[in-house]
Design a protein around this motif. Sequence first.
Motif, PDB file in Angstrom:
ATOM      1  N   ASN A 141       0.846  -1.193   0.000  1.00  0.00           N
ATOM      2  CA  ASN A 141       0.000   0.000   0.000  1.00  0.00           C
ATOM      3  C   ASN A 141       0.887   1.251   0.000  1.00  0.00           C
ATOM      4  OD1 ASN A 141      -1.752   2.183   0.873  1.00  0.00           O
ATOM      5  ND2 ASN A 141      -3.238   0.583   1.329  1.00  0.00           N
ATOM      6  N   ALA A 142       0.946   1.926  -1.145  1.00  0.00           N
ATOM      7  CA  ALA A 142       1.822   3.097  -1.288  1.00  0.00           C
ATOM      8  C   ALA A 142       1.402   4.225  -0.351  1.00  0.00           C
ATOM      9  CB  ALA A 142       1.810   3.581  -2.735  1.00  0.00           C
ATOM     10  N   ALA A 143       0.084   4.364  -0.124  1.00  0.00           N
ATOM     11  CA  ALA A 143      -0.392   5.441   0.753  1.00  0.00           C
ATOM     12  C   ALA A 143       0.089   5.242   2.185  1.00  0.00           C
ATOM     13  CB  ALA A 143      -1.920   5.510   0.709  1.00  0.00           C
ATOM     14  N   TYR A 144       0.063   3.992   2.654  1.00  0.00           N
ATOM     15  CA  TYR A 144       0.514   3.715   4.015  1.00  0.00           C
ATOM     16  C   TYR A 144       2.027   3.957   4.142  1.00  0.00           C
ATOM     17  CZ  TYR A 144      -3.962   1.240   4.739  1.00  0.00           C
ATOM     18  OH  TYR A 144      -5.283   0.906   4.852  1.00  0.00           O
ATOM     19  N   ILE A 145       2.778   3.543   3.111  1.00  0.00           N
ATOM     20  CA  ILE A 145       4.231   3.735   3.144  1.00  0.00           C
ATOM     21  C   ILE A 145       4.568   5.223   3.088  1.00  0.00           C
ATOM     22  CG2 ILE A 145       6.393   3.267   1.900  1.00  0.00           C
ATOM     23  CD1 ILE A 145       5.101   0.592   1.045  1.00  0.00           C
ATOM     24  N   ASP A 146       3.798   5.974   2.291  1.00  0.00           N
ATOM     25  CA  ASP A 146       3.974   7.430   2.260  1.00  0.00           C
ATOM     26  C   ASP A 146       3.727   8.026   3.645  1.00  0.00           C
ATOM     27  OD1 ASP A 146       3.955  10.206   0.907  1.00  0.00           O
ATOM     28  OD2 ASP A 146       1.974  10.102   1.837  1.00  0.00           O
ATOM     29  N   SER A 147       2.698   7.545   4.327  1.00  0.00           N
ATOM     30  CA  SER A 147       2.397   8.030   5.682  1.00  0.00           C
ATOM     31  C   SER A 147       3.569   7.782   6.621  1.00  0.00           C
ATOM     32  CB  SER A 147       1.148   7.337   6.238  1.00  0.00           C
ATOM     33  OG  SER A 147       0.010   7.651   5.482  1.00  0.00           O
ATOM     34  N   LEU A 148       4.167   6.589   6.504  1.00  0.00           N
ATOM     35  CA  LEU A 148       5.306   6.264   7.363  1.00  0.00           C
ATOM     36  C   LEU A 148       6.487   7.186   7.053  1.00  0.00           C
ATOM     37  CD1 LEU A 148       6.559   4.464   9.526  1.00  0.00           C
ATOM     38  CD2 LEU A 148       7.205   2.844   7.722  1.00  0.00           C
ATOM     39  N   GLY A 149       6.743   7.398   5.773  1.00  0.00           N
ATOM     40  CA  GLY A 149       7.813   8.314   5.402  1.00  0.00           C
ATOM     41  C   GLY A 149       7.571   9.718   5.914  1.00  0.00           C
ATOM     42  N   TRP A 150       6.317  10.149   5.873  1.00  0.00           N
ATOM     43  CA  TRP A 150       5.975  11.508   6.295  1.00  0.00           C
ATOM     44  C   TRP A 150       6.130  11.674   7.814  1.00  0.00           C
ATOM     45  CZ3 TRP A 150       6.576  15.691   4.129  1.00  0.00           C
ATOM     46  CH2 TRP A 150       5.882  16.863   4.446  1.00  0.00           C
ATOM     47  N   VAL A 151       5.720  10.681   8.585  1.00  0.00           N
ATOM     48  CA  VAL A 151       5.875  10.802  10.037  1.00  0.00           C
ATOM     49  C   VAL A 151       7.352  10.729  10.417  1.00  0.00           C
ATOM     50  CG1 VAL A 151       5.666   8.359  10.724  1.00  0.00           C
ATOM     51  CG2 VAL A 151       4.826  10.136  12.243  1.00  0.00           C
ATOM     52  N   MET A 152       8.138   9.953   9.673  1.00  0.00           N
ATOM     53  CA  MET A 152       9.589   9.941   9.899  1.00  0.00           C
ATOM     54  C   MET A 152      10.178  11.324   9.626  1.00  0.00           C
ATOM     55  SD  MET A 152      10.489   6.910  10.892  1.00  0.00           S
ATOM     56  CE  MET A 152      10.040   5.178  10.828  1.00  0.00           C
ATOM     57  N   PHE A 153       9.758  11.944   8.548  1.00  0.00           N
ATOM     58  CA  PHE A 153      10.239  13.281   8.198  1.00  0.00           C
ATOM     59  C   PHE A 153       9.901  14.281   9.297  1.00  0.00           C
ATOM     60  CE2 PHE A 153       9.196  17.428   6.244  1.00  0.00           C
ATOM     61  CZ  PHE A 153      10.464  17.795   5.796  1.00  0.00           C
ATOM     62  N   ARG A 154       8.668  14.213   9.788  1.00  0.00           N
ATOM     63  CA  ARG A 154       8.232  15.141  10.837  1.00  0.00           C
ATOM     64  C   ARG A 154       9.042  14.956  12.123  1.00  0.00           C
ATOM     65  NH1 ARG A 154       5.745  19.420   8.635  1.00  0.00           N
ATOM     66  NH2 ARG A 154       3.614  19.010   7.927  1.00  0.00           N
ATOM     67  N   GLN A 155       9.572  13.750  12.325  1.00  0.00           N
ATOM     68  CA  GLN A 155      10.387  13.484  13.517  1.00  0.00           C
ATOM     69  C   GLN A 155      11.874  13.775  13.272  1.00  0.00           C
ATOM     70  OE1 GLN A 155       8.847   9.812  15.933  1.00  0.00           O
ATOM     71  NE2 GLN A 155       8.354   9.391  13.808  1.00  0.00           N
ATOM     72  N   GLY A 156      12.193  14.257  12.078  1.00  0.00           N
ATOM     73  CA  GLY A 156      13.586  14.568  11.765  1.00  0.00           C
ATOM     74  C   GLY A 156      14.411  13.365  11.382  1.00  0.00           C
ATOM     75  N   LYS A 157      13.766  12.212  11.139  1.00  0.00           N
ATOM     76  CA  LYS A 157      14.482  10.992  10.736  1.00  0.00           C
ATOM     77  C   LYS A 157      14.582  10.982   9.212  1.00  0.00           C
ATOM     78  CE  LYS A 157      12.534   8.470  14.689  1.00  0.00           C
ATOM     79  NZ  LYS A 157      11.660   7.339  15.102  1.00  0.00           N
ATOM     80  N   LEU A 158      15.486  11.800   8.680  1.00  0.00           N
ATOM     81  CA  LEU A 158      15.510  12.046   7.246  1.00  0.00           C
ATOM     82  C   LEU A 158      15.924  10.816   6.439  1.00  0.00           C
ATOM     83  CD1 LEU A 158      17.029  15.645   7.154  1.00  0.00           C
ATOM     84  CD2 LEU A 158      14.632  14.941   7.208  1.00  0.00           C
ATOM     85  N   LYS A 159      16.893  10.053   6.946  1.00  0.00           N
ATOM     86  CA  LYS A 159      17.352   8.868   6.227  1.00  0.00           C
ATOM     87  C   LYS A 159      16.222   7.848   6.095  1.00  0.00           C
ATOM     88  CE  LYS A 159      20.931   5.271   6.367  1.00  0.00           C
ATOM     89  NZ  LYS A 159      22.093   4.728   7.125  1.00  0.00           N
ATOM     90  N   GLU A 160      15.513   7.617   7.203  1.00  0.00           N
ATOM     91  CA  GLU A 160      14.395   6.661   7.187  1.00  0.00           C
ATOM     92  C   GLU A 160      13.252   7.175   6.317  1.00  0.00           C
ATOM     93  OE1 GLU A 160      15.941   7.824   9.797  1.00  0.00           O
ATOM     94  OE2 GLU A 160      16.401   6.256  11.267  1.00  0.00           O
ATOM     95  N   ALA A 161      12.994   8.491   6.395  1.00  0.00           N
ATOM     96  CA  ALA A 161      11.925   9.086   5.585  1.00  0.00           C
ATOM     97  C   ALA A 161      12.218   8.917   4.099  1.00  0.00           C
ATOM     98  CB  ALA A 161      11.776  10.565   5.928  1.00  0.00           C
ATOM     99  N   ARG A 162      13.461   9.170   3.731  1.00  0.00           N
ATOM    100  CA  ARG A 162      13.857   9.022   2.322  1.00  0.00           C
ATOM    101  C   ARG A 162      13.634   7.594   1.850  1.00  0.00           C
ATOM    102  NH1 ARG A 162      19.654  10.748  -0.255  1.00  0.00           N
ATOM    103  NH2 ARG A 162      19.387   9.764  -2.305  1.00  0.00           N
ATOM    104  N   GLN A 163      14.055   6.633   2.658  1.00  0.00           N
ATOM    105  CA  GLN A 163      13.924   5.219   2.284  1.00  0.00           C
ATOM    106  C   GLN A 163      12.465   4.855   2.023  1.00  0.00           C
ATOM    107  OE1 GLN A 163      15.935   2.428   4.916  1.00  0.00           O
ATOM    108  NE2 GLN A 163      14.372   0.878   4.539  1.00  0.00           N
ATOM    109  N   GLU A 164      11.569   5.272   2.904  1.00  0.00           N
ATOM    110  CA  GLU A 164      10.154   4.906   2.764  1.00  0.00           C
ATOM    111  C   GLU A 164       9.500   5.627   1.585  1.00  0.00           C
ATOM    112  OE1 GLU A 164       8.915   2.467   4.369  1.00  0.00           O
ATOM    113  OE2 GLU A 164      10.609   2.241   5.728  1.00  0.00           O
ATOM    114  N   LEU A 165       9.804   6.910   1.417  1.00  0.00           N
ATOM    115  CA  LEU A 165       9.161   7.677   0.349  1.00  0.00           C
ATOM    116  C   LEU A 165       9.678   7.268  -1.025  1.00  0.00           C
ATOM    117  CD1 LEU A 165       8.998  11.119   2.154  1.00  0.00           C
ATOM    118  CD2 LEU A 165       7.055   9.712   1.446  1.00  0.00           C
ATOM    119  N   GLU A 166      10.946   6.926  -1.118  1.00  0.00           N
ATOM    120  CA  GLU A 166      11.454   6.409  -2.395  1.00  0.00           C
ATOM    121  C   GLU A 166      10.788   5.073  -2.715  1.00  0.00           C
ATOM    122  OE1 GLU A 166      15.922   8.391  -2.748  1.00  0.00           O
ATOM    123  OE2 GLU A 166      15.713   6.354  -1.928  1.00  0.00           O
ATOM    124  N   LYS A 167      10.569   4.267  -1.693  1.00  0.00           N
ATOM    125  CA  LYS A 167       9.867   2.993  -1.887  1.00  0.00           C
ATOM    126  C   LYS A 167       8.446   3.238  -2.379  1.00  0.00           C
ATOM    127  CE  LYS A 167       8.523  -1.187   0.675  1.00  0.00           C
ATOM    128  NZ  LYS A 167       8.558  -1.845   2.009  1.00  0.00           N
TER     129      LYS A 167
END
Length: 746
Positions: free
Chosen positions: A650-676
């Motif tokens: 589910n791309a929408a759920y993975i986008d959500s995970l990337g976005w919450v990572m970004f909001r927490q300042g976890k840029l490396k993890e956010a990038r990984q999820e959003l690229e996925k």
Amino acid sequence: MMILSPYILTLMQLLMTTSMQLQLEDAPKKVGPLPKLTSDSKREEAIKLYGSGLLYEKENRLLDALRSFEKAMELDPGALSPRKALIPIYMSLDRIEEALVQCRYVLERDDSSLETFALYAKQLAALGKIEEVTEILEKLMKNPASKDKPELRLQVLRELSLRYEQASNWEKSEEKSKGVADILEMPSAEEVLELTEDSFRKLKAENYEMLGRLALKRKDTKTAIEYYLKAQKLDIVRSGRLGLNLAQVYASEGKNEEALLRVDEFLQTQPLGTEAYELKISLQKKMGKNKDVVPEIELASSRDNHNNSLKLILARELRINGQIPRAEAIYEEIANQAPSTEVYHALFDLYRENKESGASRALARLESSIQAVSRKGGIPPDPSQAMQVKAMLLALKKDPEMLRKILDQAYNQLVKGGKIGLETKVALGTLASRASELKAGEKLLLVSLSESTPNSATESEVYSGLLRIYRMAHKYQEIISICKEGLDKAKNTSRVLFHVEMAGAYTHLEKDIEALAAIDLAINESQDREKLFSKRYRASLLAQMGRFQDAEKEALTLLRDYDQPNEVRDIRYTLSSIYSGMKNHEKSEALLKQILEADPADATANNDLGYQWADRSHNLAEAEKLILKALDLDQKLRDTSNRLTFEAENAAYIDSLGWVMFRQGKLKEARQELEKASNLPEGSDDPVVWDHLGDVYFSLKEKQKSLESYLKAINLYQVVRTRRDAERVKDIKQKIELLELEPSKK
């Protein structure tokens, strides 16, 4: 379908036979606010109805009993007995959601109801809601009513140990198994638990084996061996299996000779599984005995000729040794005799090695089986080939690369004037629509539509697949055209489908009058569940048109008109989306919380609440938990799905995970999820995903990638065409202006 473990089935029997006294006058024990007390006359009438219901139930008149219990509950909402009585009836009528609602209501007010605990745990387990089952069983262990029931506690502890082991929580699993050991070691345990001597010894041996396995997980090999040896002394029948356990221990210590000796002892029993064979092959290769692998597996397979799993191992090892024809012959033999996803996955993988003819051979095999199932012209169809088709399609579902190769082969074959059977084209076109292979899917389904006769069995599949492809390609005018054609010509496809699809397309084209006319026709021509969906969709369309007050009014009306739990859930979700569009986050989130109170395992509600919190930088830690839970639930649903079509993450759920990572300042993890997410079919053309990815690159000071992502988002917004695009595009353009002022990352 989720298969219940033997432990929980035994637990259910114990709980269901526990003697419980049901009192209609029981007052709620906790949780408020409680319903207002009913009048004496209503209470008396409720008691009479409850009694009538019990009599009807005894006579197996379930519908009469259902009506009596529901009426009693309506007259006296605070009484628990009618609710308890309704639960098993709802379950027998497959009204699962209503059964769960009553279970939660009763347990919130009477946590001593072991019978309700049993029913609740049983339904949650059947629905695959493992985390909730574990939570319920833990509550049951803490329940004072269970303290004097050692047989009950024994079964609960065994079930919990198993569930924690499945969740890789070794510490918790070991804790529960030690609790089992404590019960089994108590004075006169055999008599208290009412077990025969043989059953008691086997139970202790089984628990020792579990403890040995858990000790091995934490790399305590000495303790593991002690437990395994204890188990061997108690249960001679189990000694073969324990030989494998000991082999695993010795292998972990590098004692390969000892491990090989033990595993060979176990293999004398000709086990059905492959774990021991795989261990032996691993040991042989570590010891440099590679030449022994194929001959010994071949010998074992000849002795156990019906073990197809062992044959698959043999074929794999033959391939490794370059003996491709022999391996293929084994795959073919298994596929013809016992078709399965595993054998076709292996066979297609073998086909893939031949880049020139692999896809052609796979397509030919699929075509042959599909046409055999649907033979015409007086030739009897071959029903046995249906299992072949199902196994192949399920294998392709798990192998998107091979699916793409087959679709390309089919497309090129049609372009060159080649022939493919109608049923095969429909099956492949449907697969293509689900896998976002739009070009091949459109060609296959358009040709299928031209060849289909009105009222054909494949008509509905063709129209549904085409509409999905056009929707994903944002070809709104084509959607309108195909829907008009369907309304005029189709005989075996729901007219509601065409009206709904037209309404959505007209909305994207900002033709509001036509959109509302189409959805009104859908409402007028639909029945029951379809009608509620059409009404909810109308409210959603009004919100997309910016008519939020009208949308809210219609959704609130639906909330008053419908009262079944599943209906209320759907309406709340629609209303939540409307409030989200109005930026009324408080009301939107309140509705999502209500959905989760009724069903904590609602994946969509978990994701949406988590995303809304993330978008507002609110409750970020909790938001991450909700989104992770949504992803876990989605994964389990796909793992257990028997649908034959490809189901991407589910791309929408993975986008959500990337976005919450970004909001927490976890840029490396956010990038990984959003690229996925951006590489998934549903995410590659979602402008929100690219906008989010642009923000991550911006923060990482990757200027060029950020710019490319923002421009991709703007382009997609222009293609998708929704009412709020202008506002979103304006925001992105402002970010691009800021980006130009930022230095690039060195």
